[in-house]
Design a protein around this motif. Structure first.
Motif, PDB file in Angstrom:
ATOM      1  N   PRO A  57      40.002  46.380  47.502  1.00  0.00           N
ATOM      2  CA  PRO A  57      39.660  45.916  48.865  1.00  0.00           C
ATOM      3  C   PRO A  57      38.403  45.063  48.935  1.00  0.00           C
ATOM      4  O   PRO A  57      38.218  44.313  49.904  1.00  0.00           O
ATOM      5  N   GLN A  58      37.533  45.158  47.946  1.00  0.00           N
ATOM      6  CA  GLN A  58      36.308  44.347  47.931  1.00  0.00           C
ATOM      7  C   GLN A  58      36.544  42.963  47.319  1.00  0.00           C
ATOM      8  O   GLN A  58      35.603  42.170  47.189  1.00  0.00           O
ATOM      9  N   GLY A  59      37.796  42.670  46.932  1.00  0.00           N
ATOM     10  CA  GLY A  59      38.109  41.375  46.363  1.00  0.00           C
ATOM     11  C   GLY A  59      37.756  41.233  44.901  1.00  0.00           C
ATOM     12  O   GLY A  59      37.657  40.111  44.394  1.00  0.00           O
ATOM     13  N   GLN A  60      37.587  42.346  44.192  1.00  0.00           N
ATOM     14  CA  GLN A  60      37.249  42.317  42.772  1.00  0.00           C
ATOM     15  C   GLN A  60      38.435  42.777  41.942  1.00  0.00           C
ATOM     16  O   GLN A  60      39.242  43.613  42.377  1.00  0.00           O
ATOM     17  N   LEU A  61      38.525  42.253  40.728  1.00  0.00           N
ATOM     18  CA  LEU A  61      39.625  42.591  39.834  1.00  0.00           C
ATOM     19  C   LEU A  61      39.319  43.900  39.125  1.00  0.00           C
ATOM     20  O   LEU A  61      38.240  44.080  38.548  1.00  0.00           O
ATOM     21  N   GLU A  62      40.269  44.836  39.159  1.00  0.00           N
ATOM     22  CA  GLU A  62      40.107  46.121  38.484  1.00  0.00           C
ATOM     23  C   GLU A  62      41.424  46.528  37.867  1.00  0.00           C
ATOM     24  O   GLU A  62      42.484  45.984  38.201  1.00  0.00           O
ATOM     25  N   ASN A  63      41.372  47.510  36.959  1.00  0.00           N
ATOM     26  CA  ASN A  63      42.610  47.994  36.350  1.00  0.00           C
ATOM     27  C   ASN A  63      43.093  49.253  37.062  1.00  0.00           C
ATOM     28  O   ASN A  63      42.506  49.692  38.050  1.00  0.00           O
ATOM     29  N   GLY A  64      44.173  49.832  36.538  1.00  0.00           N
ATOM     30  CA  GLY A  64      44.782  50.976  37.201  1.00  0.00           C
ATOM     31  C   GLY A  64      43.904  52.201  37.274  1.00  0.00           C
ATOM     32  O   GLY A  64      44.152  53.097  38.081  1.00  0.00           O
ATOM     33  N   SER A  65      42.866  52.273  36.435  1.00  0.00           N
ATOM     34  CA  SER A  65      41.935  53.402  36.465  1.00  0.00           C
ATOM     35  C   SER A  65      40.764  53.163  37.408  1.00  0.00           C
ATOM     36  O   SER A  65      39.880  54.014  37.533  1.00  0.00           O
ATOM     37  N   GLY A  66      40.732  51.975  38.053  1.00  0.00           N
ATOM     38  CA  GLY A  66      39.651  51.675  38.980  1.00  0.00           C
ATOM     39  C   GLY A  66      38.413  51.092  38.329  1.00  0.00           C
ATOM     40  O   GLY A  66      37.366  50.992  38.979  1.00  0.00           O
ATOM     41  N   HIS A  67      38.501  50.684  37.052  1.00  0.00           N
ATOM     42  CA  HIS A  67      37.349  50.099  36.369  1.00  0.00           C
ATOM     43  C   HIS A  67      37.317  48.591  36.620  1.00  0.00           C
ATOM     44  O   HIS A  67      38.325  47.907  36.408  1.00  0.00           O
ATOM     45  N   LEU A  68      36.185  48.082  37.039  1.00  0.00           N
ATOM     46  CA  LEU A  68      36.041  46.660  37.322  1.00  0.00           C
ATOM     47  C   LEU A  68      36.157  45.849  36.034  1.00  0.00           C
ATOM     48  O   LEU A  68      35.537  46.177  35.014  1.00  0.00           O
ATOM     49  N   VAL A  69      36.950  44.785  36.080  1.00  0.00           N
ATOM     50  CA  VAL A  69      37.146  43.908  34.926  1.00  0.00           C
ATOM     51  C   VAL A  69      36.026  42.881  34.897  1.00  0.00           C
ATOM     52  O   VAL A  69      35.734  42.235  35.901  1.00  0.00           O
ATOM     53  N   LEU A  70      35.408  42.716  33.731  1.00  0.00           N
ATOM     54  CA  LEU A  70      34.276  41.809  33.598  1.00  0.00           C
ATOM     55  C   LEU A  70      34.711  40.444  33.111  1.00  0.00           C
ATOM     56  O   LEU A  70      35.602  40.323  32.265  1.00  0.00           O
ATOM     57  N   GLY A  71      34.070  39.421  33.658  1.00  0.00           N
ATOM     58  CA  GLY A  71      34.270  38.052  33.211  1.00  0.00           C
ATOM     59  C   GLY A  71      33.008  37.515  32.572  1.00  0.00           C
ATOM     60  O   GLY A  71      32.162  38.278  32.094  1.00  0.00           O
ATOM     61  N   ASN A  72      32.832  36.225  32.590  1.00  0.00           N
ATOM     62  CA  ASN A  72      31.648  35.626  31.972  1.00  0.00           C
ATOM     63  C   ASN A  72      30.360  35.950  32.717  1.00  0.00           C
ATOM     64  O   ASN A  72      29.287  36.012  32.119  1.00  0.00           O
ATOM     65  N   GLY A  73      30.472  36.175  34.017  1.00  0.00           N
ATOM     66  CA  GLY A  73      29.269  36.414  34.804  1.00  0.00           C
ATOM     67  C   GLY A  73      29.220  37.762  35.475  1.00  0.00           C
ATOM     68  O   GLY A  73      28.468  37.952  36.431  1.00  0.00           O
ATOM     69  N   GLY A  74      30.017  38.716  35.039  1.00  0.00           N
ATOM     70  CA  GLY A  74      30.058  40.035  35.655  1.00  0.00           C
ATOM     71  C   GLY A  74      31.445  40.337  36.169  1.00  0.00           C
ATOM     72  O   GLY A  74      32.440  39.743  35.729  1.00  0.00           O
TER      73      GLY A  74
END
Length: 253
Positions: free
Chosen positions: A111-128
């Motif tokens: 809901p916050q517009g961030q990419l996460e996996n099925g366990s709810g862990h935020l996926v990191l990119g080059n800048g966070g």
């Protein structure tokens, strides 16, 4: 006899760790991207005390190193599903904020517009953590690049690059399991990153990797542990019976 009972009781205690590992593997047979751990190792430990100076017994040593054997890859057709190829791992943010790794690739936008996996862990990119523009359709390429496209635009409109998944190659790296189930570099503090090597980690778009646990093998080994437990209990009961018989013979009339 007391020493034999002690040995049997110690065997039951040392096998408990291995049983816990097997039960955990069985509980995650259907978990996406789950990786089993190496078996519990045994080492010989000298037993101090009265008697001959040659008494040794086995002691369990927990080695929760991750076995990165690939699991079955299942095509889903879902644009945000990814399966990590070879020994690649995905960098995510642990619940405590540390950098960690996983093989779970059922991605979604929270809901916050961030990419996460099925366990709810935020996926990191080059800048966070990767942020996805509202209302955009996401597609992920085999090299980990993440593109977004406005569904209201014509099909011929180009997609926009928004970030790059932080993939790491763990071919030459030993990984251990953290308390939260994520992976870390074995022997290092939590949050240590894997050095970027020459190889480019790859993924399989629109697919998911299943668990690498063999349910049949794990059940067979668990049955073997159960029989070993029953044998040790039988030995203790037999020693108790022999001890009672000996005590009865020593009684005076």
């Amino acid at each position: 006899m007391d020493r034999l009972v002690f040995t049997s009781n110690a065997t039951i205690k040392e096998q408990a760790t291995a049983r816990q590992v097997l039960v955990n593997d069985l509980a995650n047979v259907s978990t996406v991207g789950f990786k089993s751990s190496y078996d519990v190792a045994l080492q010989s430990v000298k037993v101090e005390g009265p008697g001959f100076d040659s008494r040794y017994q086995a002691q369990a040593v927990a080695r929760d190193q991750i076995r990165l054997t690939p699991g079955a890859v299942m095509a889903t057709g879902r644009p945000m599903d990814i399966a990590l190829a070879d020994q690649a791992v995905l960098t995510v943010q642990a619940p405590n904020g540390d950098l960690a790794f996983t093989r779970r690739g059922d991605l979604k936008v929270n809901p916050q517009g961030q990419l996460e996996n099925g366990s709810g862990h935020l996926v990191l990119g080059n800048g966070g953590p990767i942020a996805v523009p509202p209302g955009m359709q996401i597609s992920i390429n085999p090299d980990g690049t993440v593109y977004a496209k406005d569904p209201a635009q014509p099909p011929t409109a180009p997609s926009v690059l928004i970030d790059q998944l932080r993939l790491r190659d763990a071919t030459d790296v030993k990984l251990a399991r953290r308390q939260d189930g994520l992976f870390k570099v074995d022997g290092q503090a939590d949050g240590v990153d894997i050095a970027v090597g020459q190889g480019q980690p790859r993924l399989i778009p629109q697919a998911l990797e299943g668990s690498n646990v063999s349910a049949i093998e794990a059940m067979t080994r668990l049955i073997d542990h159960s029989r070993s437990f029953e044998t040790q209990i039988r030995v203790i009961k037999e020693m108790k019976s022999l001890d009672e018989s000996g005590a009865s013979m020593m009684k005076t009339a």
